[in-house]
Scaffold this motif. Structure first.
Motif, PDB file in Angstrom:
ATOM      1  N   LEU A 183      21.114  67.400  19.276  1.00  0.00           N
ATOM      2  CA  LEU A 183      21.069  68.021  20.640  1.00  0.00           C
ATOM      3  C   LEU A 183      22.064  67.238  21.442  1.00  0.00           C
ATOM      4  O   LEU A 183      22.235  66.170  21.234  1.00  0.00           O
ATOM      5  N   LEU A 184      22.784  68.034  22.488  1.00  0.00           N
ATOM      6  CA  LEU A 184      23.771  67.360  23.418  1.00  0.00           C
ATOM      7  C   LEU A 184      22.823  66.493  24.357  1.00  0.00           C
ATOM      8  O   LEU A 184      21.620  66.953  24.768  1.00  0.00           O
ATOM      9  N   ARG A 185      23.366  65.390  24.465  1.00  0.00           N
ATOM     10  CA  ARG A 185      22.636  64.399  25.433  1.00  0.00           C
ATOM     11  C   ARG A 185      23.254  64.461  27.028  1.00  0.00           C
ATOM     12  O   ARG A 185      24.586  64.750  27.020  1.00  0.00           O
ATOM     13  N   ARG A 186      22.581  64.238  27.850  1.00  0.00           N
ATOM     14  CA  ARG A 186      22.935  64.242  29.277  1.00  0.00           C
ATOM     15  C   ARG A 186      23.902  62.883  29.308  1.00  0.00           C
ATOM     16  O   ARG A 186      24.963  63.057  30.245  1.00  0.00           O
ATOM     17  N   ARG A 187      23.548  61.718  28.835  1.00  0.00           N
ATOM     18  CA  ARG A 187      24.404  60.721  28.829  1.00  0.00           C
ATOM     19  C   ARG A 187      24.555  60.007  27.379  1.00  0.00           C
ATOM     20  O   ARG A 187      23.478  60.125  26.957  1.00  0.00           O
ATOM     21  N   ILE A 188      25.799  59.533  27.192  1.00  0.00           N
ATOM     22  CA  ILE A 188      26.031  58.625  25.998  1.00  0.00           C
ATOM     23  C   ILE A 188      26.579  57.422  26.592  1.00  0.00           C
ATOM     24  O   ILE A 188      27.679  57.354  27.261  1.00  0.00           O
ATOM     25  N   ILE A 189      26.061  56.297  26.066  1.00  0.00           N
ATOM     26  CA  ILE A 189      26.979  54.999  26.205  1.00  0.00           C
ATOM     27  C   ILE A 189      27.955  54.854  24.829  1.00  0.00           C
ATOM     28  O   ILE A 189      27.719  54.709  23.855  1.00  0.00           O
ATOM     29  N   ARG A 190      29.360  54.715  25.491  1.00  0.00           N
ATOM     30  CA  ARG A 190      30.559  54.825  24.674  1.00  0.00           C
ATOM     31  C   ARG A 190      31.019  53.007  24.485  1.00  0.00           C
ATOM     32  O   ARG A 190      31.241  52.617  25.657  1.00  0.00           O
ATOM     33  N   GLY A 191      31.174  52.808  23.329  1.00  0.00           N
ATOM     34  CA  GLY A 191      31.790  51.565  23.364  1.00  0.00           C
ATOM     35  C   GLY A 191      30.902  50.221  23.001  1.00  0.00           C
ATOM     36  O   GLY A 191      31.477  49.346  23.106  1.00  0.00           O
ATOM     37  N   GLN A 192      29.686  50.481  22.577  1.00  0.00           N
ATOM     38  CA  GLN A 192      28.724  49.428  22.439  1.00  0.00           C
ATOM     39  C   GLN A 192      29.406  48.624  21.084  1.00  0.00           C
ATOM     40  O   GLN A 192      29.524  49.199  20.136  1.00  0.00           O
ATOM     41  N   GLU A 193      29.495  47.317  21.560  1.00  0.00           N
ATOM     42  CA  GLU A 193      30.103  46.718  20.126  1.00  0.00           C
ATOM     43  C   GLU A 193      28.967  46.502  19.096  1.00  0.00           C
ATOM     44  O   GLU A 193      29.208  46.595  17.993  1.00  0.00           O
ATOM     45  N   ASN A 194      27.764  46.455  19.295  1.00  0.00           N
ATOM     46  CA  ASN A 194      26.965  46.411  18.493  1.00  0.00           C
ATOM     47  C   ASN A 194      26.249  47.526  17.788  1.00  0.00           C
ATOM     48  O   ASN A 194      25.279  47.522  17.228  1.00  0.00           O
ATOM     49  N   THR A 195      26.924  48.705  17.948  1.00  0.00           N
ATOM     50  CA  THR A 195      26.575  49.907  17.410  1.00  0.00           C
ATOM     51  C   THR A 195      27.577  50.217  16.177  1.00  0.00           C
ATOM     52  O   THR A 195      28.735  49.553  16.295  1.00  0.00           O
ATOM     53  N   ARG A 196      27.017  51.098  15.268  1.00  0.00           N
ATOM     54  CA  ARG A 196      27.694  51.053  14.372  1.00  0.00           C
ATOM     55  C   ARG A 196      28.790  52.306  14.474  1.00  0.00           C
ATOM     56  O   ARG A 196      29.847  51.872  13.801  1.00  0.00           O
ATOM     57  N   HIS A 197      28.809  52.971  15.121  1.00  0.00           N
ATOM     58  CA  HIS A 197      29.827  54.134  15.392  1.00  0.00           C
ATOM     59  C   HIS A 197      30.549  54.198  16.776  1.00  0.00           C
ATOM     60  O   HIS A 197      31.005  55.268  17.361  1.00  0.00           O
TER      61      HIS A 197
END
Length: 527
Positions: A325-339
């Motif tokens: 589902l669509l999220r209200r907020r998404i954190i973009r650019g986390q170095e420790n995340t895969r995608h």
């Protein structure tokens, strides 16, 4: 190292429907439908998908004249469902102008040859910019095109293709649509070669297959297409093929890959679909789609663009991985995340964030005014909040409105004979007075849409007093939040039972898209 940014959905608020985007010169370029609004086909850009700025609009007053927007049949016609893409060193937008009253245009002196070109293209056109949106060439009418929601695709061999939607000529079920494709000659702007029908929808009986987009990834062609219309059953599907011009595209067994139709009528974001994809400079894939934020089942701000992450599994795109589902907020650019993104557990913060804003008045910049050719005496702006008012002063203005279309509105004006300020509502052309108060020329009044109520009141004078050339002032506040739904979405209180000092009020359901019909959302304006 990637810098963390928080993407807050919708990334643009108010009437910004049918989004299409691309990654160009290290930025996302996003364009949306504009119907009869001028400036039209607004383009916003962002380097991080979080902070957006209005870059330009492809339709100015002169382009609106060439597209015959003055002659569209209703407010719900005009410029539909664009696609934006790179075209060599240039930018191209393809779209359709719907329901031009050509006989009226001819009677007013329109060029018959240009009308014939519009007719031969069934309203389908291309606009081209060779200077990153500063100026636009066109319209280049696409001879032989039918239907609407066109896509522009350049294959690996340099050939260009036009893909669009139309009602099936021999439907096997009600409202069956064809997604069809033909080669496009961009020298003469006409279609050539055989037509291929490549899609009808993900399931037997699918209605309104539309808004196609073609992508090439790792030697495979992907077709994105929405279905079921821009309402509660709206959904997004994907298919693929080893050959672009194939008669058969393989259906993804997981279709639809994005929808909110399974979440129930009470979920605060509805009508999700009409998606497009891009790949950013980090190699991450992102999607944009339309959705409608609702209050007790009613949407007032129209269709807005929502951003979401995409990952690829087994040769298929997975939209909104993790919870679908669509999220209200998404954190973009986390170095420790895969995608390159992180959803996070932030739902518990949303209620506080939505109600922690102070009410404020702002003057709309004249550069941001919207004009409607069908209502030339008015200036408009988009309603973009759950608590939104337009201010009215009898000395500076004749009338103020919040409207869904020219026949569905809430207005405040004066009656000089009785020295009154009058509140009216119009529901599909039936105008009704619902209240009045004493007229004081040095006082201010407002029409306020809050939750699902519309209220008329005398209000304090704003700190920024406009002159008669720039009279559009609006107020924004924080509507009451009842709870927080999955994805961090606030559930807004309808506000019908909240007392205040209004001299008139009404249930605003009639101002919603669900009641008024059509494809747009509320505008606020004065004349």
């Amino acid at each position: 190292m990637k810098r963390d940014v928080t993407i807050t959905n919708p990334v643009l608020q108010g009437v910004f429907p049918d989004p299409s985007w691309m990654w160009h010169n290290n930025e996302a370029w996003l364009v949306t439908s504009s119907f009869g609004q001028v400036p039209g086909l607004p383009i916003h850009t962002s380097r991080d998908l979080s902070h957006w700025q209005r870059r330009c609009s492809a339709i100015d007053e002169e382009m609106a004249r060439r597209l015959f927007l003055k002659y569209i049949r209703t407010d719900n016609h005009g410029i539909f469902a664009p696609t934006i893409r790179e075209f060599g060193d240039a930018i191209i937008i393809v779209s359709t102008v719907m329901e031009v009253m050509v006989d009226k245009a001819l009677a007013d002196g329109a060029d018959p040859d240009e009308i014939n070109r519009l007719r031969a293209a069934n309203g389908n056109f291309a606009l081209v910019s060779r200077d990153d949106g500063l100026t636009w060439e066109g319209p280049h009418w696409i001879k032989g095109a039918v239907g609407n929601d066109p896509d522009f695709f350049i294959d690996a061999d340099g050939t260009t293709w036009w893909t669009a939607s139309r009602p099936s000529s021999s439907p096997r079920w009600p409202f069956q649509s064809d997604i069809w494709m033909r080669k496009l000659d961009t020298e003469r702007w006409r279609l050539e070669g055989p037509e291929r029908i490549i899609w009808h929808g993900a399931v037997e009986g699918a209605t309104w297959a539309e808004s196609p987009h073609i992508f090439l990834k790792d030697g495979t062609y992907y077709l994105l297409a929405a279905e079921a219309g821009t309402e509660r059953r709206h959904a997004q599907s994907v298919a693929r093929s080893d050959s672009l011009n194939a008669c058969y595209y393989e259906n993804n067994s997981r279709n639809p890959i994005l929808t909110h139709r399974t979440l129930g009528e009470g979920f605060p974001v509805q009508n999700v679909g009409h998606s497009d994809m891009l790949r950013d400079d980090n190699g991450d894939w992102w999607g944009v789609c339309l959705g409608s934020r609702v209050v007790e089942g009613y949407s007032f701000m129209g269709r807005e663009p929502f951003v979401f992450p995409i990952v690829w599994e087994d040769g298929w795109p997975v939209f909104t991985p993790g919870d679908a589902l669509l999220r209200r907020r998404i954190i973009r650019g986390q170095e420790n995340t895969r995608h390159g993104y992180q959803l996070g557990d932030i739902a518990s913060q949303e209620g506080k964030n939505e109600t922690d804003r102070d009410r404020h008045i702002e003057q709309i910049n004249p550069n941001d005014y919207l004009m409607l050719p069908t209502q030339p005496q008015w200036i408009w702006t988009r309603v973009d909040d759950f608590d939104y008012e337009v201010l009215f002063n009898p000395t500076l203005m004749h009338e103020a409105r919040i409207q869904q279309n020219r026949d569905v509105f809430a207005s405040i004006t004066t009656d000089s004979d009785s020295s009154s300020v009058v509140a009216c509502i119009s529901n599909k052309g039936t105008v009704q007075e619902i209240g009045r108060t004493a007229l004081h020329h040095d006082e201010w009044y407002s029409v306020r849409l809050v939750g699902r109520s519309v209220r008329f009141a005398q209000v304090p004078a704003p700190n920024c007093i406009p002159n008669t050339e720039h009279p559009l002032l609006v107020g924004k506040g924080a509507a009451a939040v009842e709870s927080v739904a999955a994805g961090g979405w606030p559930v807004i209180n309808g506000g019908l039972d909240i007392p205040d000092s209004s001299f008139a009020y009404a249930d605003a359901a009639f101002l919603s898209t669900e009641s008024a019909g059509g494809y747009i959302g509320c505008l606020a304006g004065v004349r």
